[in-house]
Design an enzyme around this catalytic site. Structure first.
Site, short mmCIF file in Angstrom:
data_model
loop_
_atom_site.label_atom_id
_atom_site.label_comp_id
_atom_site.label_asym_id
_atom_site.label_seq_id
_atom_site.Cartn_x
_atom_site.Cartn_y
_atom_site.Cartn_z
N ARG A 88 -6.55 -7.71 -10.31
CA ARG A 88 -7.43 -9.14 -10.61
C ARG A 88 -8.78 -8.92 -10.89
O ARG A 88 -9.27 -7.48 -11.05
CB ARG A 88 -7.56 -9.89 -9.36
CG ARG A 88 -8.05 -9.32 -8.12
CD ARG A 88 -8.35 -10.15 -7.06
NE ARG A 88 -8.49 -9.49 -5.63
CZ ARG A 88 -9.45 -8.89 -5.31
NH1 ARG A 88 -10.48 -8.85 -6.17
NH2 ARG A 88 -9.81 -8.19 -4.22
N GLU A 128 -2.47 6.90 7.89
CA GLU A 128 -3.10 7.79 6.84
C GLU A 128 -4.31 8.54 7.32
O GLU A 128 -5.00 7.99 8.57
CB GLU A 128 -3.54 6.72 5.58
CG GLU A 128 -3.99 7.35 4.55
CD GLU A 128 -4.64 6.29 3.35
OE1 GLU A 128 -3.58 6.26 2.47
OE2 GLU A 128 -5.46 5.75 3.51
N LYS A 182 0.65 -1.30 -0.08
CA LYS A 182 -0.13 -0.01 -0.06
C LYS A 182 0.86 1.04 -0.07
O LYS A 182 0.62 2.29 -0.48
CB LYS A 182 -0.99 -0.11 1.23
CG LYS A 182 -2.14 -0.81 0.86
CD LYS A 182 -3.15 -1.03 2.29
CE LYS A 182 -4.52 -1.67 2.09
NZ LYS A 182 -4.36 -3.02 1.49
#
Length: 455
Positions: free
Chosen positions: A303, A200, A116
């Site tokens: 995906r 974050e 991430k």
């Protein structure tokens, strides 16, 4: 086109991929665990190979067994579906090193987006908006405290290698941060083998909107609209719809362009999803205008997504077919310069879980009658008489409806939920019946806390 395809997955997504493969005249090969031997995806495949016991580590994540099955059956390509090995870059590399076609993005793109923090930094460099946060892992608790003070509370504590709504915690002050940091780091080390932690900014009220992208064989990246995914429990999706009722034409243009830039930044090929947070703003005095205008990159899923059918219905494409065409080096079936959405689609995830606390409730399916009718589609992994075991995800089926308008799609969803006959395992159909009468949901002005407010 590919001539033979091994599907390295199970349940509804394996059945879904097999359906498209057979329509295209591709020999479909299933792999399955001992526990899944009687499921429809096994019997509907042209050939099936048992790759191990119920434990996913010994079957659906067993790389050696899956590659041996591909070799013994003469498979030309492998489609990983979602979950299991679908975002495992080492598996993708091994498949290609074995001389097989990998139906998915390249291993380098999977690696780039799998962390991430790395993904955030790449996106920021590409001009994709990212929320305030750390550009490097918070090495220890003291570093996390300093970072949080700079970012401003509340903050989200995230496992850098996490996904699927797992490995996250919210801290409203330093005391909570100290607790959540240790908790998330320990969970990340145990679940992902990587204890790296990202700090974050946390937005108390947000919407979760994602963009379907497709990296074409000629190198172009196109966006096939957005999906609203804000109906969630424990940070995991229950309902998805397209288009998002929160997205204005101006915002749609910006968010789709950002998603394309995200794909281009990593040379993306095949199907993928760029997930974003939308931060609501107050409506104007007249009550008009969208409730969300600013968005931030959340992550990229390298995906096919569980919720891909809503995009298929709105855009009139078969995303599995498009995946296969990209993998084979073929052009898409549609004109990339003339993509246009039509109508509205909604997906409900029918899980084997109780409709109040959403706890798993596996069991033998005694009654299973799927709804039918105009605008109704069911992608299911089970039939009557099958057993939903505790070894895998609780998803039994996806009920997807579409209509000319959101209102029409909701009415069809109500009728379809009422007509779905399901007995045996616990199921969340009663929750959907409640949601589809909920004024907040009906208004379209809802956020990721809607399920909490309903409970």
């Amino acid at each position: 086109m590919i001539e033979s395809l091994l599907v390295a997955n199970r349940g509804e997504i394996a059945r879904r991929i097999i359906r498209t493969a057979r329509r295209l005249g591709i020999r479909a090969i299933a792999v399955h665990s001992e526990a899944d031997a009687g499921l429809p995806f096994v019997t509907e495949a042209d050939e099936a190979v048992c790759v191990g016991p119920a434990n996913p580590a010994q079957s659906y994540r067993n790389v050696e067994a899956i590659l041996a099955a591909a070799k013994s059956t003469g498979a030309q390509a492998i489609h990983p579906g979602y979950g299991f090995l679908s975002e495992n870059a080492d598996f993708a590399r091994t498949v290609e090193a074995s001389g097989l076609i990998w139906v998915g993005p390249g291993a380098d793109a999977i690696t780039a987006m799998g962390d991430k923090i790395n993904a955030r930094n790449l996106m920021a460099a590409a001009g994709v908006p990212v929320a305030p946060g750390t550009t490097d892992p918070a090495a220890d608790l003291d570093a996390a405290v300093v970072a949080a003070a700079e970012i401003g509370y509340p903050v989200m504590v995230k496992a850098a290698a996490g996904g699927g709504g797992m490995g996250m915690g919210v801290a409203t002050d330093e005391a909570a941060l100290r607790t959540e940091y240790d908790k998330v780091r320990s969970f990340a080390e145990r679940m992902f083998g990587d204890g790296s932690v990202l700090i974050e900014r946390y937005f108390p009220r947000v919407r979760h909107v994602e963009v379907q992208i497709l990296g074409l064989a000629d190198g172009r990246v196109v966006a096939l609209g957005e999906r609203e995914c804000s109906v969630q429990r424990r940070n995991q999706k229950l309902v998805e719809e397209s288009p998002s009722p929160a997205v204005s034409p101006e915002l749609r243009e910006r968010i789709l362009a950002a998603a394309v830039r995200a794909g281009e930044a990593v040379g993306y090929r095949n199907a993928g999803t760029v997930e974003c947070l939308l931060v609501p703003r107050q409506r104007d005095a007249s009550g008009d205008g969208p409730a969300s205008e600013e968005f931030y990159f959340l992550e990229m899923n390298t995906r096919l997504q569980v919720e891909h059918p809503v995009t298929e219905l709105v855009y009139g494409v078969d995303l599995v077919e498009e995946q296969l065409r990209v993998a084979a080096g073929l052009a898409p079936t549609f004109d990339p310069d003339a993509l246009a959405p039509r109508g509205h689609a909604i997906e409900l995830r029918i899980n084997a879980e109780d409709p109040k606390r959403f706890l798993p409730g596996p069991g033998v399916i005694k009654t299973w009658v799927e709804p039918t009718g105009e605008g109704v589609r069911v992608d299911s992994g089970y039939v009557e008489g099958n057993t939903v075991t505790p070894f895998y995800d609780s998803l039994m089926a996806k009920l997807i409806v579409n209509g000319a308008t959101r209102a029409e799609a909701i009415e069809r969803a109500k009728a379809a939920v009422a007509a779905f006959e399901l007995a045996g395992p616990k199921n969340n159909l009663p929750f959907f019946a409640e949601l589809l009468e909920n004024e907040e949901f009906l208004s379209g002005d809802y956020d990721t806390a809607i399920v909490t407010r309903m409970r």
